[in-house]
Scaffold this motif. Structure first.
Motif, PDB file in Angstrom:
ATOM      1  N   PHE A  21     -12.318  27.803  46.338  1.00  0.00           N
ATOM      2  CA  PHE A  21     -11.985  27.719  47.757  1.00  0.00           C
ATOM      3  C   PHE A  21     -12.646  28.830  48.557  1.00  0.00           C
ATOM      4  O   PHE A  21     -12.639  29.993  48.165  1.00  0.00           O
ATOM      5  CB  PHE A  21     -10.466  27.802  47.946  1.00  0.00           C
ATOM      6  N   THR A  22     -13.228  28.454  49.669  1.00  0.00           N
ATOM      7  CA  THR A  22     -13.713  29.451  50.617  1.00  0.00           C
ATOM      8  C   THR A  22     -12.567  29.929  51.497  1.00  0.00           C
ATOM      9  O   THR A  22     -12.605  31.036  52.026  1.00  0.00           O
ATOM     10  CB  THR A  22     -14.825  28.871  51.506  1.00  0.00           C
ATOM     11  N   ARG A  23     -11.552  29.094  51.652  1.00  0.00           N
ATOM     12  CA  ARG A  23     -10.347  29.446  52.408  1.00  0.00           C
ATOM     13  C   ARG A  23      -9.156  29.464  51.444  1.00  0.00           C
ATOM     14  O   ARG A  23      -8.537  28.433  51.171  1.00  0.00           O
ATOM     15  CB  ARG A  23     -10.095  28.441  53.528  1.00  0.00           C
ATOM     16  N   GLY A  24      -8.854  30.628  50.937  1.00  0.00           N
ATOM     17  CA  GLY A  24      -7.771  30.742  49.973  1.00  0.00           C
ATOM     18  C   GLY A  24      -6.413  30.388  50.535  1.00  0.00           C
ATOM     19  O   GLY A  24      -5.504  29.982  49.805  1.00  0.00           O
ATOM     20  N   ASP A  25      -6.271  30.496  51.873  1.00  0.00           N
ATOM     21  CA  ASP A  25      -4.988  30.163  52.488  1.00  0.00           C
ATOM     22  C   ASP A  25      -4.658  28.685  52.329  1.00  0.00           C
ATOM     23  O   ASP A  25      -3.488  28.295  52.239  1.00  0.00           O
ATOM     24  CB  ASP A  25      -4.995  30.540  53.970  1.00  0.00           C
ATOM     25  N   LEU A  26      -5.680  27.850  52.258  1.00  0.00           N
ATOM     26  CA  LEU A  26      -5.442  26.416  52.086  1.00  0.00           C
ATOM     27  C   LEU A  26      -4.794  26.126  50.736  1.00  0.00           C
ATOM     28  O   LEU A  26      -3.829  25.365  50.650  1.00  0.00           O
ATOM     29  CB  LEU A  26      -6.754  25.643  52.201  1.00  0.00           C
ATOM     30  N   LEU A  27      -5.312  26.721  49.689  1.00  0.00           N
ATOM     31  CA  LEU A  27      -4.731  26.513  48.366  1.00  0.00           C
ATOM     32  C   LEU A  27      -3.324  27.095  48.325  1.00  0.00           C
ATOM     33  O   LEU A  27      -2.416  26.503  47.740  1.00  0.00           O
ATOM     34  CB  LEU A  27      -5.609  27.158  47.292  1.00  0.00           C
ATOM     35  N   GLY A  28      -3.145  28.253  48.961  1.00  0.00           N
ATOM     36  CA  GLY A  28      -1.816  28.844  48.993  1.00  0.00           C
ATOM     37  C   GLY A  28      -0.807  27.933  49.658  1.00  0.00           C
ATOM     38  O   GLY A  28       0.318  27.768  49.171  1.00  0.00           O
ATOM     39  N   THR A  29      -1.195  27.315  50.755  1.00  0.00           N
ATOM     40  CA  THR A  29      -0.298  26.385  51.442  1.00  0.00           C
ATOM     41  C   THR A  29      -0.016  25.157  50.587  1.00  0.00           C
ATOM     42  O   THR A  29       1.112  24.668  50.540  1.00  0.00           O
ATOM     43  CB  THR A  29      -0.905  25.950  52.790  1.00  0.00           C
ATOM     44  N   ALA A  30      -1.035  24.667  49.902  1.00  0.00           N
ATOM     45  CA  ALA A  30      -0.868  23.492  49.051  1.00  0.00           C
ATOM     46  C   ALA A  30       0.108  23.743  47.912  1.00  0.00           C
ATOM     47  O   ALA A  30       0.692  22.801  47.368  1.00  0.00           O
ATOM     48  CB  ALA A  30      -2.225  23.059  48.479  1.00  0.00           C
ATOM     49  N   ARG A  88       3.201   8.326  42.104  1.00  0.00           N
ATOM     50  CA  ARG A  88       3.648   9.716  41.965  1.00  0.00           C
ATOM     51  C   ARG A  88       3.546  10.193  40.524  1.00  0.00           C
ATOM     52  O   ARG A  88       3.151  11.334  40.263  1.00  0.00           O
ATOM     53  CB  ARG A  88       5.080   9.863  42.468  1.00  0.00           C
ATOM     54  N   GLU A  89       3.908   9.332  39.579  1.00  0.00           N
ATOM     55  CA  GLU A  89       3.874   9.736  38.172  1.00  0.00           C
ATOM     56  C   GLU A  89       2.461  10.108  37.732  1.00  0.00           C
ATOM     57  O   GLU A  89       2.269  11.071  36.988  1.00  0.00           O
ATOM     58  CB  GLU A  89       4.428   8.617  37.291  1.00  0.00           C
ATOM     59  N   SER A  90       1.479   9.342  38.188  1.00  0.00           N
ATOM     60  CA  SER A  90       0.091   9.635  37.827  1.00  0.00           C
ATOM     61  C   SER A  90      -0.354  10.962  38.427  1.00  0.00           C
ATOM     62  O   SER A  90      -1.016  11.772  37.768  1.00  0.00           O
ATOM     63  CB  SER A  90      -0.831   8.502  38.296  1.00  0.00           C
ATOM     64  N   CYS A  91       0.018  11.194  39.689  1.00  0.00           N
ATOM     65  CA  CYS A  91      -0.344  12.461  40.336  1.00  0.00           C
ATOM     66  C   CYS A  91       0.329  13.640  39.637  1.00  0.00           C
ATOM     67  O   CYS A  91      -0.277  14.708  39.473  1.00  0.00           O
ATOM     68  CB  CYS A  91       0.046  12.424  41.809  1.00  0.00           C
ATOM     69  N   ALA A  92       1.582  13.455  39.235  1.00  0.00           N
ATOM     70  CA  ALA A  92       2.290  14.529  38.536  1.00  0.00           C
ATOM     71  C   ALA A  92       1.622  14.844  37.209  1.00  0.00           C
ATOM     72  O   ALA A  92       1.538  16.012  36.802  1.00  0.00           O
ATOM     73  CB  ALA A  92       3.751  14.139  38.318  1.00  0.00           C
ATOM     74  N   GLU A  93       1.134  13.825  36.522  1.00  0.00           N
ATOM     75  CA  GLU A  93       0.447  14.041  35.247  1.00  0.00           C
ATOM     76  C   GLU A  93      -0.829  14.846  35.460  1.00  0.00           C
ATOM     77  O   GLU A  93      -1.163  15.727  34.664  1.00  0.00           O
ATOM     78  CB  GLU A  93       0.133  12.696  34.591  1.00  0.00           C
ATOM     79  N   VAL A  94      -1.550  14.553  36.535  1.00  0.00           N
ATOM     80  CA  VAL A  94      -2.779  15.307  36.832  1.00  0.00           C
ATOM     81  C   VAL A  94      -2.431  16.746  37.183  1.00  0.00           C
ATOM     82  O   VAL A  94      -3.094  17.688  36.730  1.00  0.00           O
ATOM     83  CB  VAL A  94      -3.568  14.633  37.966  1.00  0.00           C
ATOM     84  N   ALA A  95      -1.390  16.945  37.975  1.00  0.00           N
ATOM     85  CA  ALA A  95      -0.977  18.308  38.326  1.00  0.00           C
ATOM     86  C   ALA A  95      -0.591  19.105  37.088  1.00  0.00           C
ATOM     87  O   ALA A  95      -0.884  20.301  36.978  1.00  0.00           O
ATOM     88  CB  ALA A  95       0.187  18.266  39.315  1.00  0.00           C
ATOM     89  N   CYS A 126      -0.010  17.832  43.854  1.00  0.00           N
ATOM     90  CA  CYS A 126      -1.312  17.255  43.494  1.00  0.00           C
ATOM     91  C   CYS A 126      -2.009  16.707  44.733  1.00  0.00           C
ATOM     92  O   CYS A 126      -3.185  17.000  44.989  1.00  0.00           O
ATOM     93  CB  CYS A 126      -1.117  16.147  42.455  1.00  0.00           C
ATOM     94  N   GLU A 127      -1.282  15.931  45.524  1.00  0.00           N
ATOM     95  CA  GLU A 127      -1.875  15.365  46.738  1.00  0.00           C
ATOM     96  C   GLU A 127      -2.192  16.458  47.754  1.00  0.00           C
ATOM     97  O   GLU A 127      -3.212  16.382  48.458  1.00  0.00           O
ATOM     98  CB  GLU A 127      -0.923  14.337  47.336  1.00  0.00           C
ATOM     99  N   ALA A 128      -1.341  17.472  47.837  1.00  0.00           N
ATOM    100  CA  ALA A 128      -1.600  18.567  48.768  1.00  0.00           C
ATOM    101  C   ALA A 128      -2.875  19.312  48.394  1.00  0.00           C
ATOM    102  O   ALA A 128      -3.656  19.705  49.279  1.00  0.00           O
ATOM    103  CB  ALA A 128      -0.410  19.526  48.785  1.00  0.00           C
ATOM    104  N   ILE A 129      -3.094  19.518  47.113  1.00  0.00           N
ATOM    105  CA  ILE A 129      -4.316  20.199  46.672  1.00  0.00           C
ATOM    106  C   ILE A 129      -5.542  19.370  47.027  1.00  0.00           C
ATOM    107  O   ILE A 129      -6.574  19.905  47.466  1.00  0.00           O
ATOM    108  CB  ILE A 129      -4.257  20.487  45.162  1.00  0.00           C
ATOM    109  N   ILE A 130      -5.452  18.065  46.866  1.00  0.00           N
ATOM    110  CA  ILE A 130      -6.566  17.196  47.247  1.00  0.00           C
ATOM    111  C   ILE A 130      -6.839  17.325  48.739  1.00  0.00           C
ATOM    112  O   ILE A 130      -7.997  17.423  49.177  1.00  0.00           O
ATOM    113  CB  ILE A 130      -6.257  15.737  46.871  1.00  0.00           C
ATOM    114  N   GLY A 131      -5.758  17.366  49.544  1.00  0.00           N
ATOM    115  CA  GLY A 131      -5.937  17.569  50.974  1.00  0.00           C
ATOM    116  C   GLY A 131      -6.578  18.903  51.284  1.00  0.00           C
ATOM    117  O   GLY A 131      -7.434  19.007  52.180  1.00  0.00           O
ATOM    118  N   ALA A 132      -6.197  19.940  50.562  1.00  0.00           N
ATOM    119  CA  ALA A 132      -6.776  21.261  50.769  1.00  0.00           C
ATOM    120  C   ALA A 132      -8.260  21.281  50.413  1.00  0.00           C
ATOM    121  O   ALA A 132      -9.080  21.880  51.123  1.00  0.00           O
ATOM    122  CB  ALA A 132      -6.019  22.297  49.942  1.00  0.00           C
ATOM    123  N   VAL A 133      -8.626  20.638  49.312  1.00  0.00           N
ATOM    124  CA  VAL A 133     -10.037  20.569  48.913  1.00  0.00           C
ATOM    125  C   VAL A 133     -10.842  19.807  49.964  1.00  0.00           C
ATOM    126  O   VAL A 133     -11.971  20.175  50.301  1.00  0.00           O
ATOM    127  CB  VAL A 133     -10.174  19.903  47.524  1.00  0.00           C
TER     128      VAL A 133
END
Length: 243
Positions: A21-30, A88-95, A126-133
């Protein structure tokens, strides 16, 4: 890893994601659950907005993957595959594969109740991290992340895409046949543990039988037996289990 260290040093998570991440705050929020924020504006500072965005980005990227990988699939099949991959279950498995748990910012109550491993939180993060990326690196970066972790699931589904009765009904309809007819042919065992035998019949085809601890399970088993005999459909689960 301590809780504070997890907030400060997320390089291990970035390595797992394959995105720096170039913006670490995004990952922190996620990684911030609403319970980890105090004040009137907690929702805006938690991962909820990024989750909203990431859900849409994930759906678009997976839809594009499916469209390219299965050129002969119908809209219905593509929709079923999409639903399985973005649930949701699939996203949780990826997380969990990313091992996000130690990095989550949670309130004391959530920590004590096992929030770091809770499926609902992991799926949302998981979805929040995708949004942050997506915000940090654009759709290309988000799509690359999604392809890296969802393509193997797309090519080797972890669940049957349809329940056996639905699959058999669609097969019959495609051949111009009436809807399969299910009939209870036998009931045995004590009242507290009955066993049902159900026969499924389709005009022009030999019937098939299924056994289960409920009529529903017996119907599913009969549909599986029919499809197995005719050489199509998903592999059957263990006897007596929910599909």
């Amino acid at each position: 890893m301590s809780r504070n260290a997890g907030r400060a040093d997320r390089s291990g998570l970035e390595a797992a994601l394959g995105h720096s991440f170039t913006r670490g705050d995004l990952l922190g929020t996620a990684l911030t659950h609403i319970s980890g924020i105090q004040g009137y504006n907690a929702r805006a500072q938690s991962y909820q907005r990024l989750e909203f965005l990431g859900d849409r980005v994930l759906g678009l990227a997976v839809s594009a993957m499916l469209y390219g990988e299965f050129p002969q699939a119908t809209e219905g099949e593509l929709s079923r595959r999409l639903a399985d991959l973005v649930r949701r279950e699939s996203c949780a498995e990826v997380a969990a594969q990313w091992d996000v748990g130690p990095y989550l910012r949670l309130g004391p109550g959530e920590v004590q109740s096992g929030g770091r491993g809770r499926q609902a939180i992991l799926g949302d993060v998981c979805e929040a991290i995708i949004g942050a990326v997506f915000i940090d690196g654009g759709f290309e970066a988000a799509s690359a992340l999604i392809r890296r972790f969802w393509e193997p699931r797309m090519l080797s589904p972890r669940r049957a895409l349809q329940d056996p009765k639905t699959a058999l009904q669609e097969w019959a309809q495609a051949k111009g046949k009436p809807t399969p007819v299910y009939s209870e042919t036998e009931r045995s065992g004590p009242a507290h543990a009955p066993r049902f035998t159900v026969t499924v019949a389709i005009e022009g085809w030999q019937p098939a039988d299924g056994l289960g601890s409920s009529k529903r399970l017996a119907e599913q088993a009969a549909a599986e037996a029919f499809m197995s005999r005719e050489g199509f459909g998903p592999p059957p689960p263990a006897e007596g289990t929910e599909p």
